[in-house]
Design an enzyme around this catalytic site. Structure first.
Site, PDB file in Angstrom:
ATOM      1  N   ASP A 243       0.824  -1.118   0.150  1.00  0.00           N
ATOM      2  CA  ASP A 243      -0.136  -0.045  -0.097  1.00  0.00           C
ATOM      3  C   ASP A 243       0.876   1.208   0.057  1.00  0.00           C
ATOM      4  OD1 ASP A 243      -2.378   1.656   0.312  1.00  0.00           O
ATOM      5  OD2 ASP A 243      -2.090   1.783   2.523  1.00  0.00           O
ATOM      6  N   HIS A 248       4.320   4.654  -2.858  1.00  0.00           N
ATOM      7  CA  HIS A 248       4.717   6.204  -2.384  1.00  0.00           C
ATOM      8  C   HIS A 248       6.367   6.138  -2.080  1.00  0.00           C
ATOM      9  CE1 HIS A 248       0.569   7.181  -2.209  1.00  0.00           C
ATOM     10  NE2 HIS A 248       0.262   6.609  -1.163  1.00  0.00           N
TER      11      HIS A 248
END
Length: 483
Positions: A243, A248
């Site tokens: 995730d 990111h």
């Protein structure tokens, strides 16, 4: 409103924006408020329509969609839904339901929006839907010919491993060529990311230092105070590594580690970022600590023996001339002591130490750092040692801080999603992930996914499992305080 010359250059062509998942949480919290702020700040096209869509079971009338948008802006927007700006934006909203076997309402809504604009407006499709729905939506756009000439924004995660990422890219490419695909990572829309480029390439002070000769280590630290907030169904199938890290933190690593591009355009920037990804050493499971906060397994929907991580700390390496031997320490997780987004570059100490340091300063090790804080609007801090006032030659830590909030007028500053939606309308892919880049990152992650170490417990409100400090050793985590 009056626009500066720069604002006019950033004004997109006429657009019809189609929001898939328009009744969902992302649209309510970010997309609808963000689009209204773009309109009020003067960055939406002069002629623009927003068409919301969702499955027929969630269909809204135009009036109900406008009321939904008003409520979203009231609750989450920075600009109040009032005055002439709101009236104009509200009038631009319409809704058309779409199922794979019945897209007629959406087709009608898009056709009416284009007729209201006139000419041949650009189409932009934003897929704010679960990843499982991507193939269906992409197929719908291809089957109905809506995709012709349009662009598509795809939300993360971009697969869950190399095989699924390749399959997802292949599905998208059956309808959209890569030049029309915008894989969105809201971290890359923050002002601080652009400021990394400005810091390095606009200032002769920093770029000569940005290498293994002057930097001892790099930390990318994104702790979160919140827990999973009832999202067990999503989290159990994903975990923190998939995730947050691949999507990111690795993207930020690419911007920090990239070589100077030949130009500040999308192709040059992404070429250099992907070169950094290709230089990454595949992850070694022994360089990774996976954690799970106490109480996670009692969350509704979580298996009592779940091995899903809510925390990851890892050591990454980039084997090229600039970064060889410099560790990159990455950390993120849920239910931690603070919610922060920081990049810290540790500068090497002088070869000879002429000044005595007291025991505390020597043990702390937080001087000689450059710290980029990604909190909106963000700060840049240079930490160094300076002489204390007085007759003795004693050193103490000091800092020089640049703050966006006190240095510039931020009335029309854009939040991350707003910035990225604007760039997608302009066709600028510089801050979006390319297919070969995301596939390379899943290659880097493969050893960890194949043989993940067992999760280690940590107390909510702490900085993670006890072994977290070993990942960054011999350096301290910049954000951590004594346990």
């Amino acid at each position: 409103m009056d626009r500066t010359a720069t604002s006019r250059e950033l004004l997109p062509a006429d657009h019809v924006i189609v929001l898939f998942g328009a009744t969902g949480d992302l649209a309510r919290r970010k997309l609808l408020p963000g689009l209204f702020h773009l309109a009020k700040a003067g960055f939406l096209p002069r002629r623009c329509r927003v068409v919301g869509t969702a499955p027929a079971a969630e269909a809204l009338s135009d009036e109900a969609f406008r009321a939904h948008a008003r409520q979203a802006v009231e609750e989450f927007g920075r600009s109040r839904p009032e005055g002439a700006a709101w009236q104009a934006f509200e009038a631009s909203l319409s809704f058309g339901a779409a199922d794979r076997d019945d897209a007629a309402p959406l087709l009608r809504a898009v056709r009416e929006a284009e007729q209201a604009i006139g000419g041949t407006p650009q189409r932009l499709f934003h897929l704010a839907v679960p990843p499982a729905a991507f193939p269906s939506v992409i197929g719908l756009l291809g089957d109905t010919d809506l995709a012709r000439g349009g662009r598509v924004i795809v939300e993360k995660p971009f697969g869950t491993d190399l095989v699924s990422a390749r399959a997802l890219n292949a599905t998208i490419h059956t309808v959209f060529d890569e030049s029309r695909v915008f894989r969105i990572d809201h971290f890359l829309g923050k002002e601080a990311v652009d400021n990394i480029l400005a810091l390095r390439f606009a200032n002769g002070l920093f770029e000569p230092l940005w290498n293994r000769g002057h930097i001892s280590h790099v930390q990318i630290d994104v702790p979160e105070k919140i827990d999973i907030q009832g999202r067990a169904h999503f989290f159990e199938g994903t975990g923190t590594f998939r995730d947050m890290v691949v999507t990111h933190l690795f993207q930020l690593l690419g911007f920090v580690a990239m070589e100077p591009p030949v130009a500040l355009d999308a192709q040059a920037l992404r070429d250099e970022q992907i070169k950094a990804f290709r230089s990454m050493r595949v992850l070694a499971p022994e360089d990774v600590v996976r954690g799970q906060y106490t109480g996670y397994r009692t969350e509704n929907g979580v298996a009592p023996d779940s091995d899903t991580e809510t925390f990851v700390a890892l050591r990454a390496w980039i084997d090229n001339w600039r970064w060889s031997g410099v560790p990159f320490h990455l950390r993120t997780g849920k239910a931690l002591a603070e919610g922060r987004h920081t990049v810290t570059l540790g500068l090497r100490e002088p070869v000879l130490r002429m000044f005595p340091l007291d025991a505390q300063a020597a043990a702390d090790g937080r001087a000689n750092q450059l710290v980029i804080d990604f909190a909106d609007p963000g700060t840049l801090t240079a930490r160094f040692l300076a002489k204390e006032p007085g007759p003795a030659l004693r050193l103490a830590e000091a800092a020089m801080v640049f703050e966006y909030g006190t240095s510039f007028t931020l009335e029309n500053a854009l939040e991350a999603y707003e910035h990225l939606i604007l760039q997608a309308m302009l066709g600028n892919q510089a801050l979006f992930t390319r297919s070969d880049g995301i596939e390379r990152l899943w290659e880097v992650a493969a050893p960890l996914l194949d043989a993940p170490p067992a999760v280690e417990p940590y107390v909510p409100g702490s900085w993670g499992p006890e072994r977290t400090d070993t990942v960054a050793a011999p350096y301290p985590w910049h954000l951590s305080h004594p346990r």
